[in-house]
Design a protein around this motif. Structure first.
Motif, PDB file in Angstrom:
ATOM      1  N   PHE A  74       0.815  -1.303   0.084  1.00  0.00           N
ATOM      2  CA  PHE A  74      -0.127   0.018   0.005  1.00  0.00           C
ATOM      3  C   PHE A  74       0.645   1.377   0.154  1.00  0.00           C
ATOM      4  O   PHE A  74       0.682   2.280  -0.665  1.00  0.00           O
ATOM      5  N   ALA A  75       1.902   1.275   0.718  1.00  0.00           N
ATOM      6  CA  ALA A  75       2.969   2.200   0.765  1.00  0.00           C
ATOM      7  C   ALA A  75       3.420   2.664  -0.452  1.00  0.00           C
ATOM      8  O   ALA A  75       3.741   3.923  -0.972  1.00  0.00           O
ATOM      9  N   ILE A  76       3.896   1.655  -1.172  1.00  0.00           N
ATOM     10  CA  ILE A  76       4.467   1.801  -2.563  1.00  0.00           C
ATOM     11  C   ILE A  76       3.199   2.331  -3.398  1.00  0.00           C
ATOM     12  O   ILE A  76       3.649   3.221  -4.093  1.00  0.00           O
ATOM     13  N   CYS A  77       2.063   1.809  -3.350  1.00  0.00           N
ATOM     14  CA  CYS A  77       1.026   2.081  -4.292  1.00  0.00           C
ATOM     15  C   CYS A  77       0.909   3.891  -4.075  1.00  0.00           C
ATOM     16  O   CYS A  77       0.572   4.566  -5.020  1.00  0.00           O
ATOM     17  N   ARG A  78       0.889   4.140  -2.723  1.00  0.00           N
ATOM     18  CA  ARG A  78       0.462   5.521  -2.258  1.00  0.00           C
ATOM     19  C   ARG A  78       1.655   6.706  -2.592  1.00  0.00           C
ATOM     20  O   ARG A  78       1.442   7.853  -3.044  1.00  0.00           O
ATOM     21  N   PHE A  79       2.775   5.971  -2.226  1.00  0.00           N
ATOM     22  CA  PHE A  79       4.105   7.314  -2.086  1.00  0.00           C
ATOM     23  C   PHE A  79       4.905   6.735  -3.269  1.00  0.00           C
ATOM     24  O   PHE A  79       6.039   7.625  -3.241  1.00  0.00           O
ATOM     25  N   GLY A  80       5.137   5.573  -4.005  1.00  0.00           N
ATOM     26  CA  GLY A  80       6.256   5.316  -4.749  1.00  0.00           C
ATOM     27  C   GLY A  80       6.172   6.042  -6.049  1.00  0.00           C
ATOM     28  O   GLY A  80       7.288   5.830  -6.623  1.00  0.00           O
ATOM     29  N   GLY A  81       5.335   6.631  -6.440  1.00  0.00           N
ATOM     30  CA  GLY A  81       5.389   7.341  -7.657  1.00  0.00           C
ATOM     31  C   GLY A  81       4.859   6.510  -8.933  1.00  0.00           C
ATOM     32  O   GLY A  81       4.802   5.415  -8.731  1.00  0.00           O
ATOM     33  N   PRO A  82       4.784   7.110 -10.178  1.00  0.00           N
ATOM     34  CA  PRO A  82       4.299   6.210 -11.122  1.00  0.00           C
ATOM     35  C   PRO A  82       4.919   4.951 -11.577  1.00  0.00           C
ATOM     36  O   PRO A  82       4.257   3.814 -11.851  1.00  0.00           O
ATOM     37  N   VAL A  88       3.799  -2.571  -9.496  1.00  0.00           N
ATOM     38  CA  VAL A  88       3.027  -3.263  -8.566  1.00  0.00           C
ATOM     39  C   VAL A  88       1.977  -3.838  -9.378  1.00  0.00           C
ATOM     40  O   VAL A  88       1.353  -4.682  -9.430  1.00  0.00           O
ATOM     41  N   ALA A  89       1.397  -2.911 -10.414  1.00  0.00           N
ATOM     42  CA  ALA A  89       0.233  -3.110 -11.297  1.00  0.00           C
ATOM     43  C   ALA A  89       0.711  -3.954 -12.489  1.00  0.00           C
ATOM     44  O   ALA A  89      -0.325  -4.386 -13.171  1.00  0.00           O
ATOM     45  N   ARG A  90       1.807  -4.353 -12.483  1.00  0.00           N
ATOM     46  CA  ARG A  90       2.157  -5.514 -13.744  1.00  0.00           C
ATOM     47  C   ARG A  90       1.448  -6.669 -13.864  1.00  0.00           C
ATOM     48  O   ARG A  90       1.061  -7.269 -12.595  1.00  0.00           O
ATOM     49  N   GLY A  91       0.675  -6.733 -14.831  1.00  0.00           N
ATOM     50  CA  GLY A  91      -0.268  -7.892 -15.043  1.00  0.00           C
ATOM     51  C   GLY A  91      -1.581  -7.626 -14.809  1.00  0.00           C
ATOM     52  O   GLY A  91      -2.252  -8.670 -14.683  1.00  0.00           O
ATOM     53  N   GLN A  92      -1.949  -6.512 -14.048  1.00  0.00           N
ATOM     54  CA  GLN A  92      -3.249  -6.325 -13.614  1.00  0.00           C
ATOM     55  C   GLN A  92      -3.968  -5.866 -14.638  1.00  0.00           C
ATOM     56  O   GLN A  92      -3.491  -4.907 -15.699  1.00  0.00           O
ATOM     57  N   HIS A  93      -5.426  -5.977 -14.842  1.00  0.00           N
ATOM     58  CA  HIS A  93      -6.098  -5.316 -15.771  1.00  0.00           C
ATOM     59  C   HIS A  93      -6.720  -3.818 -15.302  1.00  0.00           C
ATOM     60  O   HIS A  93      -7.319  -3.947 -14.157  1.00  0.00           O
ATOM     61  N   GLY A 130      -4.327   3.054  -2.732  1.00  0.00           N
ATOM     62  CA  GLY A 130      -3.337   3.950  -2.594  1.00  0.00           C
ATOM     63  C   GLY A 130      -3.638   5.225  -3.511  1.00  0.00           C
ATOM     64  O   GLY A 130      -3.493   5.946  -3.365  1.00  0.00           O
ATOM     65  N   ALA A 131      -4.313   4.950  -4.774  1.00  0.00           N
ATOM     66  CA  ALA A 131      -4.621   5.942  -5.686  1.00  0.00           C
ATOM     67  C   ALA A 131      -5.760   6.861  -5.136  1.00  0.00           C
ATOM     68  O   ALA A 131      -5.623   8.141  -5.337  1.00  0.00           O
ATOM     69  N   LEU A 132      -6.256   6.172  -4.215  1.00  0.00           N
ATOM     70  CA  LEU A 132      -7.525   6.965  -3.606  1.00  0.00           C
ATOM     71  C   LEU A 132      -7.077   7.577  -2.057  1.00  0.00           C
ATOM     72  O   LEU A 132      -7.531   8.512  -1.509  1.00  0.00           O
ATOM     73  N   ALA A 133      -5.558   7.266  -1.986  1.00  0.00           N
ATOM     74  CA  ALA A 133      -5.296   7.869  -0.721  1.00  0.00           C
ATOM     75  C   ALA A 133      -5.994   7.173   0.594  1.00  0.00           C
ATOM     76  O   ALA A 133      -6.403   8.409   1.480  1.00  0.00           O
ATOM     77  N   TYR A 134      -6.462   6.218   0.508  1.00  0.00           N
ATOM     78  CA  TYR A 134      -7.179   5.619   1.602  1.00  0.00           C
ATOM     79  C   TYR A 134      -6.541   5.982   3.333  1.00  0.00           C
ATOM     80  O   TYR A 134      -5.370   5.667   3.158  1.00  0.00           O
TER      81      TYR A 134
END
Length: 211
Positions: A74-82, A88-93, A130-134
């Motif tokens: 989650f921390a990577i998704c929120r603060f890690g940058g594009p 993290v999103a590799r292979g995801q639809h 992470g995208a929504l800054a939960y």
């Protein structure tokens, strides 16, 4: 401590088993190359057959490893940058991630729990969170509950295999195969549901005017 006592400690199953369990679950929760469910199932099977591990501690250690792994992701998704998010999103639809983002507005923490329990559901949920800054104050208890329920579910499969066979080796192998098989079936069911379009709602005949 004597050399003999130190050697005996390192050969004790609990001295090796708990760190391996924690490390495997933590690593697999951050870098999904380790089948974490199989690690927990094997640990539980070993606990009920060899009696060198405690089943309650197996669940506790697995819960902690899964929880910390999810928080790191989650921390990577929120603060890690594009670039980190793309890793993290590799292979995801993309449509799956967008669907989860929409569900967050209606269900919130329940999505965190369900996403952990469903195969291929954890990463889209953490990406959306992470995208929504939960908020952390909501994520921490929800992800802890999710990790605990997940650890209990996969430990139960290990206990089942351990109840069938008395041999620790056979029980561990059966638990691993059983967990992988259950995961594969759930993945197939989930993929089929995503490919099947939702049926269009039928028109209410009473709302139709005369022909």
């Amino acid at each position: 401590m004597s050399a003999g006592a130190l050697a005996a400690g390192w050969t004790d199953g609990s001295s090796i088993g708990y760190p391996v369990l924690f490390g495997g679950v933590l690593l697999g929760s951050v870098v999904p190359v380790v089948p974490t469910g199989a690690v927990v199932g094997a640990g539980a099977a070993f606990a009920v057959t060899a009696h060198e591990l405690d089943l309650a501690l197996v669940i506790a250690v697995a819960t902690l490893g899964a929880w910390l792994g999810d928080l790191v992701t989650f921390a990577i998704c929120r603060f890690g940058g594009p670039s980190a998010v793309r890793w993290v999103a590799r292979g995801q639809h993309a449509d799956r991630i967008e669907e989860v983002r929409d569900q967050f507005h209606r269900h919130g923490w329940q999505i965190v729990v369900v996403g952990r329990l469903l195969p291929a559901g954890r990463i889209p949920v953490l990406l959306a969170a992470g995208a929504l800054a939960y908020p952390w104050r909501r994520l921490l208890p929800a992800s802890l509950l999710a990790a605990f329920l997940w650890a209990v579910a996969y430990a139960a499969l290990g206990v089942l295999s351990g109840g069938i066979f008395d041999s620790p080796l056979v029980a561990v192998l059966l638990a691993t195969v059983l967990v992988l098989l259950v995961g594969a079936v759930l993945n197939l069911v989930g993929a089929h549901r995503r490919r099947t379009p939702d049926p269009e709602p039928e028109r209410d005949a009473s709302a139709c005017g005369p022909a």
